[in-house]
Motif scaffolding. Sequence first.
Motif, mmCIF file in Angstrom:
data_model
loop_
_atom_site.group_PDB
_atom_site.id
_atom_site.type_symbol
_atom_site.label_atom_id
_atom_site.label_comp_id
_atom_site.label_asym_id
_atom_site.label_seq_id
_atom_site.Cartn_x
_atom_site.Cartn_y
_atom_site.Cartn_z
ATOM 1 N N VAL A 111 0.814 -1.218 0.000
ATOM 2 C CA VAL A 111 0.000 0.000 0.000
ATOM 3 C C VAL A 111 0.844 1.263 0.000
ATOM 4 O O VAL A 111 0.318 2.352 0.130
ATOM 5 C CB VAL A 111 -0.986 0.025 1.191
ATOM 6 N N GLN A 112 2.147 1.122 -0.160
ATOM 7 C CA GLN A 112 3.019 2.296 -0.220
ATOM 8 C C GLN A 112 3.476 2.518 -1.650
ATOM 9 O O GLN A 112 3.804 1.585 -2.367
ATOM 10 C CB GLN A 112 4.246 2.101 0.669
ATOM 11 N N THR A 113 3.497 3.781 -2.044
ATOM 12 C CA THR A 113 4.058 4.153 -3.334
ATOM 13 C C THR A 113 5.349 4.911 -3.074
ATOM 14 O O THR A 113 5.638 5.299 -1.948
ATOM 15 C CB THR A 113 3.086 5.027 -4.155
ATOM 16 N N THR A 114 6.100 5.158 -4.100
ATOM 17 C CA THR A 114 7.365 5.863 -3.927
ATOM 18 C C THR A 114 7.132 7.303 -3.503
ATOM 19 O O THR A 114 7.915 7.869 -2.767
ATOM 20 C CB THR A 114 8.175 5.835 -5.235
ATOM 21 N N ASP A 115 6.076 7.925 -3.963
ATOM 22 C CA ASP A 115 5.749 9.294 -3.587
ATOM 23 C C ASP A 115 4.319 9.294 -3.088
ATOM 24 O O ASP A 115 3.383 9.127 -3.860
ATOM 25 C CB ASP A 115 5.907 10.222 -4.794
ATOM 26 N N ALA A 116 4.126 9.501 -1.804
ATOM 27 C CA ALA A 116 2.800 9.397 -1.202
ATOM 28 C C ALA A 116 1.843 10.467 -1.708
ATOM 29 O O ALA A 116 0.636 10.320 -1.608
ATOM 30 C CB ALA A 116 2.909 9.482 0.321
ATOM 31 N N THR A 117 2.361 11.556 -2.278
ATOM 32 C CA THR A 117 1.478 12.614 -2.763
ATOM 33 C C THR A 117 0.996 12.356 -4.174
ATOM 34 O O THR A 117 0.102 13.011 -4.661
ATOM 35 C CB THR A 117 2.208 13.974 -2.740
ATOM 36 N N LYS A 118 1.594 11.383 -4.823
ATOM 37 C CA LYS A 118 1.258 11.095 -6.211
ATOM 38 C C LYS A 118 0.737 9.672 -6.328
ATOM 39 O O LYS A 118 1.371 8.737 -5.855
ATOM 40 C CB LYS A 118 2.515 11.268 -7.054
ATOM 41 N N PRO A 119 -0.440 9.466 -6.933
ATOM 42 C CA PRO A 119 -0.939 8.096 -7.073
ATOM 43 C C PRO A 119 -0.066 7.271 -8.006
ATOM 44 O O PRO A 119 0.642 7.799 -8.852
ATOM 45 C CB PRO A 119 -2.349 8.285 -7.651
ATOM 46 N N ALA A 120 -0.134 5.969 -7.824
ATOM 47 C CA ALA A 120 0.606 5.055 -8.692
ATOM 48 C C ALA A 120 0.062 5.168 -10.103
ATOM 49 O O ALA A 120 -1.087 5.548 -10.312
ATOM 50 C CB ALA A 120 0.454 3.624 -8.180
ATOM 51 N N PRO A 121 0.865 4.858 -11.108
ATOM 52 C CA PRO A 121 0.392 4.960 -12.491
ATOM 53 C C PRO A 121 -0.777 4.022 -12.746
ATOM 54 O O PRO A 121 -0.810 2.910 -12.249
ATOM 55 C CB PRO A 121 1.611 4.567 -13.326
ATOM 56 N N SER A 122 -1.724 4.512 -13.503
ATOM 57 C CA SER A 122 -2.908 3.704 -13.799
ATOM 58 C C SER A 122 -2.596 2.705 -14.900
ATOM 59 O O SER A 122 -1.674 2.908 -15.696
ATOM 60 C CB SER A 122 -4.066 4.606 -14.228
ATOM 61 N N PRO A 123 -3.385 1.626 -14.972
ATOM 62 C CA PRO A 123 -3.157 0.630 -16.030
ATOM 63 C C PRO A 123 -3.308 1.231 -17.422
ATOM 64 O O PRO A 123 -2.657 0.812 -18.356
ATOM 65 C CB PRO A 123 -4.226 -0.421 -15.782
ATOM 66 N N GLN A 124 -4.163 2.259 -17.561
ATOM 67 C CA GLN A 124 -4.379 2.852 -18.867
ATOM 68 C C GLN A 124 -3.136 3.591 -19.358
ATOM 69 O O GLN A 124 -2.880 3.673 -20.542
ATOM 70 C CB GLN A 124 -5.567 3.835 -18.837
ATOM 71 N N ALA A 125 -2.334 4.118 -18.436
ATOM 72 C CA ALA A 125 -1.147 4.871 -18.828
ATOM 73 C C ALA A 125 -0.128 3.972 -19.520
ATOM 74 O O ALA A 125 0.475 4.359 -20.513
ATOM 75 C CB ALA A 125 -0.518 5.541 -17.611
ATOM 76 N N GLY A 126 0.085 2.783 -19.004
ATOM 77 C CA GLY A 126 1.073 1.892 -19.593
ATOM 78 C C GLY A 126 0.461 0.771 -20.402
ATOM 79 O O GLY A 126 1.163 -0.007 -21.025
ATOM 80 N N GLY A 127 -0.834 0.631 -20.353
ATOM 81 C CA GLY A 127 -1.498 -0.429 -21.090
ATOM 82 C C GLY A 127 -1.458 -1.782 -20.408
ATOM 83 O O GLY A 127 -1.907 -2.760 -20.956
ATOM 84 N N GLN A 128 -0.899 -1.849 -19.187
ATOM 85 C CA GLN A 128 -0.817 -3.119 -18.482
ATOM 86 C C GLN A 128 -1.341 -2.951 -17.067
ATOM 87 O O GLN A 128 -1.279 -1.878 -16.483
ATOM 88 C CB GLN A 128 0.623 -3.606 -18.405
ATOM 89 N N ASP A 129 -1.853 -4.036 -16.520
ATOM 90 C CA ASP A 129 -2.261 -4.026 -15.120
ATOM 91 C C ASP A 129 -1.028 -4.011 -14.236
ATOM 92 O O ASP A 129 0.023 -4.513 -14.621
ATOM 93 C CB ASP A 129 -3.067 -5.289 -14.786
ATOM 94 N N PRO A 130 -1.176 -3.451 -13.034
ATOM 95 C CA PRO A 130 -0.051 -3.557 -12.094
ATOM 96 C C PRO A 130 0.141 -5.023 -11.712
ATOM 97 O O PRO A 130 -0.758 -5.842 -11.872
ATOM 98 C CB PRO A 130 -0.513 -2.732 -10.895
ATOM 99 N N LYS A 131 1.312 -5.337 -11.205
ATOM 100 C CA LYS A 131 1.567 -6.719 -10.799
ATOM 101 C C LYS A 131 0.677 -7.086 -9.625
ATOM 102 O O LYS A 131 0.329 -6.254 -8.806
ATOM 103 C CB LYS A 131 3.029 -6.887 -10.411
ATOM 104 N N MET A 132 0.321 -8.344 -9.565
ATOM 105 C CA MET A 132 -0.516 -8.842 -8.489
ATOM 106 C C MET A 132 0.277 -8.794 -7.188
ATOM 107 O O MET A 132 1.382 -9.302 -7.112
ATOM 108 C CB MET A 132 -0.940 -10.278 -8.792
ATOM 109 N N SER A 133 -0.306 -8.169 -6.177
ATOM 110 C CA SER A 133 0.362 -8.065 -4.878
ATOM 111 C C SER A 133 -0.293 -9.026 -3.888
ATOM 112 O O SER A 133 -1.333 -9.624 -4.170
ATOM 113 C CB SER A 133 0.267 -6.637 -4.351
ATOM 114 N N LEU A 134 0.313 -9.141 -2.737
ATOM 115 C CA LEU A 134 -0.249 -9.974 -1.672
ATOM 116 C C LEU A 134 -1.593 -9.419 -1.221
ATOM 117 O O LEU A 134 -2.514 -10.173 -0.911
ATOM 118 C CB LEU A 134 0.729 -10.063 -0.501
ATOM 119 N N LEU A 135 -1.729 -8.106 -1.218
ATOM 120 C CA LEU A 135 -3.007 -7.492 -0.868
ATOM 121 C C LEU A 135 -4.070 -7.841 -1.905
ATOM 122 O O LEU A 135 -5.198 -8.178 -1.553
ATOM 123 C CB LEU A 135 -2.855 -5.975 -0.739
#
Length: 112
Positions: free
Chosen positions: A30-54
């Motif tokens: 649940v942590q990103t590199t920059d807490a003020t900026k959301p993680a990149p969306s799947p639409q931006a890169g065309g791929q889903d984020p990797k499956m996490s334990l959460l």
Amino acid sequence: CYTHHGGSQLLAVEGLTKLLTETHFFGPDVQTTDATKPAPSPQAGGQDPKMSLLDLSIQVVCDVATSTSRETVFGACVDFCSGALHATSGNVVLHTRTTGYVLRFYLFVCYF
């Protein structure tokens, strides 16, 4: 297997909820590199984020509720899912499959 052994599914969901609320077990998910900026969306890169334990835990909890159809586990499952979604604080993009599981789960509970 976790859905057919008495109350083990309820204990498992309650255990995951404790891990979520009382420890930092899911912290890296649940942590990103920059807490003020959301993680990149799947639409931006065309791929889903990797499956996490959460992601996996959310999917399993949703599966527990929808596959057993026991009202006794609904409350614990709703508590975990709402806590998990709240923990992401909009800064983490969940896997698309996880989002589908959550939507199906909430619809199932509402229309049960």
